[in-house]
Write a protein that holds these residues in place. Structure first.
Motif, PDB file in Angstrom:
ATOM      1  N   THR A  44       0.941  -1.225   0.142  1.00 52.99           N
ATOM      2  CA  THR A  44       0.126   0.104   0.114  1.00 52.99           C
ATOM      3  C   THR A  44       1.016   1.090  -0.103  1.00 52.99           C
ATOM      4  O   THR A  44       0.502   2.339  -0.486  1.00 52.99           O
ATOM      5  CB  THR A  44      -0.980  -0.126   1.230  1.00 52.99           C
ATOM      6  N   PHE A  67       1.787   1.797  -3.415  1.00 56.77           N
ATOM      7  CA  PHE A  67       0.800   2.398  -4.209  1.00 56.77           C
ATOM      8  C   PHE A  67       0.673   4.099  -3.972  1.00 56.77           C
ATOM      9  O   PHE A  67       0.673   4.666  -5.057  1.00 56.77           O
ATOM     10  CB  PHE A  67      -0.353   1.738  -3.683  1.00 56.77           C
ATOM     11  N   LYS A  68       0.816   4.295  -2.664  1.00 55.52           N
ATOM     12  CA  LYS A  68       0.787   5.614  -2.570  1.00 55.52           C
ATOM     13  C   LYS A  68       2.123   6.395  -3.135  1.00 55.52           C
ATOM     14  O   LYS A  68       1.754   7.611  -3.669  1.00 55.52           O
ATOM     15  CB  LYS A  68       0.919   5.790  -1.118  1.00 55.52           C
ATOM     16  N   ARG A  92       3.538   5.882  -5.687  1.00 54.18           N
ATOM     17  CA  ARG A  92       3.554   5.769  -7.442  1.00 54.18           C
ATOM     18  C   ARG A  92       2.444   6.970  -7.590  1.00 54.18           C
ATOM     19  O   ARG A  92       2.695   7.502  -8.531  1.00 54.18           O
ATOM     20  CB  ARG A  92       3.184   4.495  -7.721  1.00 54.18           C
ATOM     21  N   ALA A  93       1.276   6.939  -6.836  1.00 54.54           N
ATOM     22  CA  ALA A  93       0.170   7.744  -6.909  1.00 54.54           C
ATOM     23  C   ALA A  93       0.759   9.175  -6.899  1.00 54.54           C
ATOM     24  O   ALA A  93       0.337   9.930  -7.834  1.00 54.54           O
ATOM     25  CB  ALA A  93      -0.919   7.553  -5.961  1.00 54.54           C
ATOM     26  N   ALA A 102       2.763   9.999  -9.722  1.00 51.49           N
ATOM     27  CA  ALA A 102       2.160  10.306 -11.026  1.00 51.49           C
ATOM     28  C   ALA A 102       1.084  11.578 -11.222  1.00 51.49           C
ATOM     29  O   ALA A 102       0.995  12.302 -12.002  1.00 51.49           O
ATOM     30  CB  ALA A 102       1.630   9.092 -11.379  1.00 51.49           C
ATOM     31  N   ASN A 103       0.470  11.872  -9.810  1.00 49.24           N
ATOM     32  CA  ASN A 103      -0.230  13.045  -9.943  1.00 49.24           C
ATOM     33  C   ASN A 103      -0.701  13.305  -8.560  1.00 49.24           C
ATOM     34  O   ASN A 103      -1.494  12.849  -8.063  1.00 49.24           O
ATOM     35  CB  ASN A 103      -1.568  12.606 -10.611  1.00 49.24           C
ATOM     36  N   PHE A 119      -1.844  16.005  -7.277  1.00 51.17           N
ATOM     37  CA  PHE A 119      -2.941  16.551  -7.044  1.00 51.17           C
ATOM     38  C   PHE A 119      -4.271  15.678  -6.867  1.00 51.17           C
ATOM     39  O   PHE A 119      -4.958  15.572  -5.878  1.00 51.17           O
ATOM     40  CB  PHE A 119      -3.517  17.570  -8.134  1.00 51.17           C
ATOM     41  N   ALA A 120      -4.381  14.326  -7.776  1.00 54.91           N
ATOM     42  CA  ALA A 120      -5.477  13.392  -7.422  1.00 54.91           C
ATOM     43  C   ALA A 120      -5.136  12.626  -6.457  1.00 54.91           C
ATOM     44  O   ALA A 120      -6.221  12.236  -5.744  1.00 54.91           O
ATOM     45  CB  ALA A 120      -5.367  12.686  -8.845  1.00 54.91           C
ATOM     46  N   SER A 121      -3.837  12.320  -6.184  1.00 55.03           N
ATOM     47  CA  SER A 121      -3.541  11.583  -4.805  1.00 55.03           C
ATOM     48  C   SER A 121      -4.262  12.389  -3.474  1.00 55.03           C
ATOM     49  O   SER A 121      -4.750  11.604  -2.622  1.00 55.03           O
ATOM     50  CB  SER A 121      -2.200  11.557  -4.577  1.00 55.03           C
ATOM     51  N   ARG A 122      -3.885  13.584  -3.551  1.00 51.74           N
ATOM     52  CA  ARG A 122      -4.387  14.528  -2.394  1.00 51.74           C
ATOM     53  C   ARG A 122      -5.869  14.600  -2.454  1.00 51.74           C
ATOM     54  O   ARG A 122      -6.393  14.208  -1.116  1.00 51.74           O
ATOM     55  CB  ARG A 122      -4.002  16.090  -2.672  1.00 51.74           C
ATOM     56  N   THR A 123      -6.524  14.634  -3.464  1.00 54.09           N
ATOM     57  CA  THR A 123      -7.938  14.524  -3.600  1.00 54.09           C
ATOM     58  C   THR A 123      -8.465  13.208  -3.042  1.00 54.09           C
ATOM     59  O   THR A 123      -9.430  13.269  -2.559  1.00 54.09           O
ATOM     60  CB  THR A 123      -8.646  14.868  -5.095  1.00 54.09           C
ATOM     61  N   ALA A 124      -7.744  12.190  -3.218  1.00 44.87           N
ATOM     62  CA  ALA A 124      -8.265  10.716  -2.890  1.00 44.87           C
ATOM     63  C   ALA A 124      -7.875  10.647  -1.405  1.00 44.87           C
ATOM     64  O   ALA A 124      -8.000   9.389  -0.976  1.00 44.87           O
ATOM     65  CB  ALA A 124      -7.513   9.912  -3.622  1.00 44.87           C
ATOM     66  N   GLY A 125      -7.238  11.430  -0.707  1.00 47.45           N
ATOM     67  CA  GLY A 125      -7.074  11.355   0.709  1.00 47.45           C
ATOM     68  C   GLY A 125      -5.734  10.911   1.178  1.00 47.45           C
ATOM     69  O   GLY A 125      -5.285  10.417   2.087  1.00 47.45           O
ATOM     70  N   ILE A 126      -4.664  10.756   0.043  1.00 41.70           N
ATOM     71  CA  ILE A 126      -3.524  10.283   0.402  1.00 41.70           C
ATOM     72  C   ILE A 126      -2.565  11.576   0.899  1.00 41.70           C
ATOM     73  O   ILE A 126      -2.637  12.774   0.359  1.00 41.70           O
ATOM     74  CB  ILE A 126      -2.805   9.883  -1.002  1.00 41.70           C
TER      75      ILE A 126
END
Lengths: 411, 523
Positions: A266, A269-270, A272-273, A276-277, A279-286
């Motif tokens: 996991t 995954f974080k 790599r996320a 790669a992006n 902003f999208a990671s932050r939005t997804a709570g990472i």
């Protein structure tokens, strides 16, 4: 409220040329192809340089139009001799008198490769997390300091000593890179700047430590530490005729470890996320900041391992030149391996072989070892410019983007 | 000037973006080019503007074949283009922008600002643009910036003007003004190619309509054609334009926003004392022109904002100050407005994107372990349930069309039990077929009992979905009105007019170009 309801199941116009898993595989194969061709091209350019630099070629060139064959022969033999020596030094010395002498070159290559592999993984892992870790050099130095200190200052039983030396190296390397990760996460300071600066600090910290009584070898005035105890050394795997030590297996294991981390954990995954992006990671709570710190700390501990290999694998004592530029070669190795852990392991082996072979080439044929650096640099230069390689070999683009649809060169 | 495109074919690799397209634009005609995203409209216009070279076919102007090596040739031939994203220098004045690249000079080397200003004034007066040549572009509203772009094209003697999705950034009032300008230009003999996917506007302004689907001309239509017919031509099947929706049955309050203010990086107040409630089982839409604080309001609610004061409660629990992960865990789903920036990781697979916020929860992850097989299994279910058209769950999200990307985001957010579903511009850049699907899912989520907060700059979408509408203007809520409020009233409120005044003004003004169609539809 509804007007019409009949639904005809029909495909909506989707984006064209969607890469299927098959085209993704072909894209990966394309990467390998470009890499191999880049190496070939670099060796060809290297051959030209060898020929041009050869005094006999220069001499025969002066009467080229009278007897052109002379020059061509001279050029051919100089290139053949140099590359033969490179091969003998790197892989297999077929002219050697004993078997061990014949296969010793490949073990030498692997000795050079081990720290390159782990340092390359340090750069590659950070890269996958969206970070340019230019600081492997400094992290190696810190790792070397840790391994050396544990190695010569503490007295411990056989296996424990070695493991602790490795752990100390990883901790210090991770801490050093962690500083850059922390600064990036908290203040947004760019990691390229901070890691470069930390390289300088590490280098001068090492110079300073080697002037202190804690680190300087008793009875010596030059900056060199005591030798580490033999209990702390990584065991030699093939006996005394070769320097090949356990670090090779540790490096290969690290390659698997990084692959596992990135693809089966996991945390990976974080990483790599975020890479790669963010902003999208932050939005997804990472937690982007934490991932940044974690990526740098793990990368630093890998680079720290490379420092440990230098000390408890080969050098035994700490000197100012302990990092030997591995941290910078590591960037090239990571690029050549394209951030893929197994690619990095292979790239590390190649660079290790070039290093080992370059020494032999210089000794036997007088071709300067600098040529090896030129070849290394050219490989990366060609890899960085795939369109150039494709143009030279007349290969069509491989599924780059949705608009260019792949047609392999023989399909 | 008569412009003809004959048999234009443009291929990218094995993909044919334009397949022998014929298009004739008569002098003084407003010709609408209608098609979904990815249908090949932009490719065709880029061929026309000299940015791409066609593989086959020719561009013919007034019966003569021409060849454009670049935009310079196209401009010289009298073709002007207003891009969707304006090509203006914000710190330059209007006059400076107009002469940029085609500078007026005097004495050989010196810029002739007076001539440029004069040119802007002349065109502005002639077509009723009302543009001040000395204003800085960064200080003028978007609608006026667009007129600057049109002036730029006209100043270079454009006889054919290409407008690429010109209404995407405009308020309904500004859209009306643009339509008036387009008619004025038409009167003076300028032809216009009007690219859009908004059926209502096409019918209001176009003389002829060419519909493109998958790179081919599928037909031409006249403006009398109904929206439903145009939509089915565009999509290739019958489309349901309105959403079939039961009357709403609101339950208890789920989201309570009180006196919420948000300041941006520069310390400006972008959300100013907003109070808003959303109940379970209802859709509250926030209508407003882009950039009036909707984005910041939503980001505050989902835990992504900074520098916020006020109160946000979810079923009575204060959530202001919690981070995004904590708010996700409380049962808030969020579809961000910029899909590729905030919603998806394009280099990740569809499967990975479907668990972006859930990758470390059971069953996809436990502790440090990540289970790709379980992620894949779940992804296969969701791809089926949400009708995501993909080569497989291992394909990258970037390889999907906009509509299917959005389905991935919506599937992810709806795949767990929700109390509140927040969707920002859920159908922006999405094809008509997917819009239909997404709208139905949003209504289904409402019927399921979730509170739904929808942000949209498309009035059509707001009117189709909302049970109640909150109109935002400059960071404030101008008013909260019923879901069946007339379009022109909402349009005025979006420009900051309070509800009562808006209703009165709308009654006085009578129908506008766009609302007249509603009347027709009713009759």
């Amino acid at each position: 409220m509804s007007v019409t309801t009949d639904r005809i199941p029909e495909k909506t116009p989707d984006a064209p040329g969607e890469p299927t898993s098959a085209t993704r595989r072909r894209g990966w194969a394309g990467d390998v192809l470009i890499t191999v061709l880049s190496i070939v091209l670099a060796l060809v350019v290297g051959a030209v340089l060898i020929a041009v630099a050869d005094p006999r070629v220069q001499e025969t060139a002066s009467y080229f139009f009278a007897r052109p064959l002379d020059m061509l022969q001279a050029a051919g033999s100089s290139v053949a001799n140099a590359y033969a020596a490179l091969f003998k030094g790197a892989i297999f010395d077929y002219g050697a008198e004993t078997t061990t002498a014949a296969i010793r070159p490949i073990t030498e290559s692997l000795v050079f490769a081990s720290p390159l592999v782990v340092a390359g993984l340090a750069v590659g892992l950070a890269f996958r997390a969206g970070l340019f870790n230019i600081g492997a050099e400094g992290q190696i130095i810190l790792g070397a300091i840790g391994a050396a200190y544990v190695g010569f200052a503490w007295e411990l039983p056989l296996v424990v000593h070695m493991v602790l030396a490795l752990v100390a190296a990883m901790l210090l390397g991770g801490l050093w890179a962690g500083i850059a990760g922390f600064l990036k996460a908290r203040t947004g300071a760019h990691e390229v700047i901070t890691t470069i600066m930390l390289n300088y600090i590490a280098r001068f910290l090492l110079a300073f430590l080697l002037s202190t009584t804690a680190f300087q070898r008793p009875g010596r005035n030059d900056p060199i530490s005591p030798q580490v105890d033999s209990t702390a050394m990584l065991p030699q795997m093939l006996g005394s005729w070769s320097r090949l030590h356990l670090g090779l297996l540790v490096a290969i294991a690290a390659g698997f470890g990084v692959w596992w981390l990135l693809n089966r954990s996991t945390l990976g995954f974080k990483l790599r996320a975020v890479g790669a992006n963010p902003f999208a990671s932050r939005t997804a709570g990472i937690d982007v900041g934490w991932s940044t710190f974690a990526a740098m700390a793990i990368a630093g501990s890998l680079a720290g391992l490379a420092g440990a290999f230098q000390i408890i694998g080969t050098e035994r004592s700490l000197t100012g030149g302990v990092s030997a530029g591995i941290g910078f070669d590591a960037i090239t190795v990571a690029l050549l391996g394209r951030g893929n852990p197994f690619g990095i392991v292979l790239a590390g082996f190649l660079f290790g072989a070039l290093k080992a072979g370059g020494v032999t080439m210089q000794a036997r044929t007088g071709t300067p070892i600098d040529l090896v650096f030129v070849v290394q640099s050219l490989i990366v230069l060609f890899i960085a410019a795939p369109p150039l390689v494709r143009a030279i070999f007349r290969i069509r683009a491989q599924g780059a983007g949705s608009m260019q649809v792949s047609k392999g060169w023989n399909a | 000037m008569k412009l003809e495109l004959r048999g234009i074919t443009k291929r990218f690799g094995s993909f044919t973006a334009n397949d022998s397209i014929d298009l004739v634009v008569e002098p003084g005609e407003i010709h609408s080019l209608l098609g979904e995203n990815g249908a090949g409209k932009s490719t065709l216009m880029n061929v026309l503007y000299g940015l791409l070279q066609p593989d086959e076919g020719q561009v013919v102007i007034d019966g003569e074949r021409v060849h454009f090596d670049g935009p310079g040739d196209a401009v010289a031939a009298g073709i002007g283009m207003v891009h969707q994203h304006f090509m203006l220098v914000p710190v330059f004045t209007v006059a400076e922008n107009v002469m940029l690249g085609y500078e007026y000079t005097k004495g050989g080397q010196f810029l002739d600002h007076a001539a440029a200003r004069q040119q802007v004034r002349r065109l502005s007066e002639r077509f009723g643009f009302d543009v001040d040549p000395d204003a800085l572009v960064e200080d003028i509203p978007v609608g006026v910036q667009q007129r600057v772009e049109i002036i730029k094209a006209l100043a270079r003697d454009a006889k054919v003007l290409i407008l690429d999705e010109p209404t995407a950034v405009l308020t309904p009032q500004e859209t009306d003004e643009l339509i008036a300008i387009m008619r004025e230009l038409k009167q003076s003999g300028t032809s216009i190619v009007f690219i859009t996917h908004k059926l209502r506007e096409v019918r209001a302004v176009a003389d002829r309509i060419t519909v493109i689907r998958r790179g081919k001309v599928v037909g031409t239509a006249d403006p009398g054609t109904s929206e439903a017919e145009l939509a089915s031509m565009m999509v290739g099947r019958t489309v349901q334009l309105t959403v079939d929706k039961q009357p709403f049955a609101p339950k208890g309050e789920v989201l309570q926003v009180e006196d919420l203010s948000v300041r941006d990086d520069l310390g400006r107040t972008v959300v100013d004392g907003v109070s808003l409630d959303v109940r379970g089982g209802e859709i509250v839409a926030i209508a407003g022109v882009q950039g009036n604080g909707q984005t910041e309001l939503v980001e505050a609610i989902v835990g992504l904002g900074e520098d916020i004061s006020g109160s946000i409660r979810l079923q009575g629990k204060q959530i202001l100050g919690l981070n995004a992960k904590e708010i996700i865990d409380l049962g808030v789903g969020y579809v961000p407005e910029d899909r590729s920036h905030d919603g998806l990781i394009e280099s990740f697979t569809v499967a990975e994107n479907l668990v972006l916020s859930q990758h470390d929860r059971a069953p996809f992850g436990s502790g440090l372990l990540y289970h790709p097989a379980k992620v894949k299994a779940r992804a296969n279910e969701l791809v089926g349930e949400f009708d995501v058209r993909t080569q497989g769950v291992e394909a990258t999200a970037g390889s999907l069309s906009g509509g299917n990307q959005q389905k991935v985001v919506v599937a992810r957010e709806m795949s767990r039990p929700l109390k509140l579903f927040v969707a920002s511009q859920p159908t922006r850049g999405v094809d008509v077929g997917s819009i239909e699907f997404l709208h139905n899912r949003i209504v289904a989520e409402r019927d399921h009992g979730s509170a739904v907060l929808l942000v949209s700059t498309e009035l059509d979408e707001v009117l189709a979905l909302a049970d109640r509408i909150a109109v935002m203007y400059r960071g404030r809520v101008v008013g909260v009105v019923d879901g069946d409020t007339p379009r022109d009233v909402l349009g005025l409120m979006m420009a900051g007019v309070p509800e009562q005044d808006a209703r009165r003004q709308a009654a006085e003004q009578g129908p506008t170009a766009l609302t007249v169609q509603d009347e027709e539809a009713r009759q």
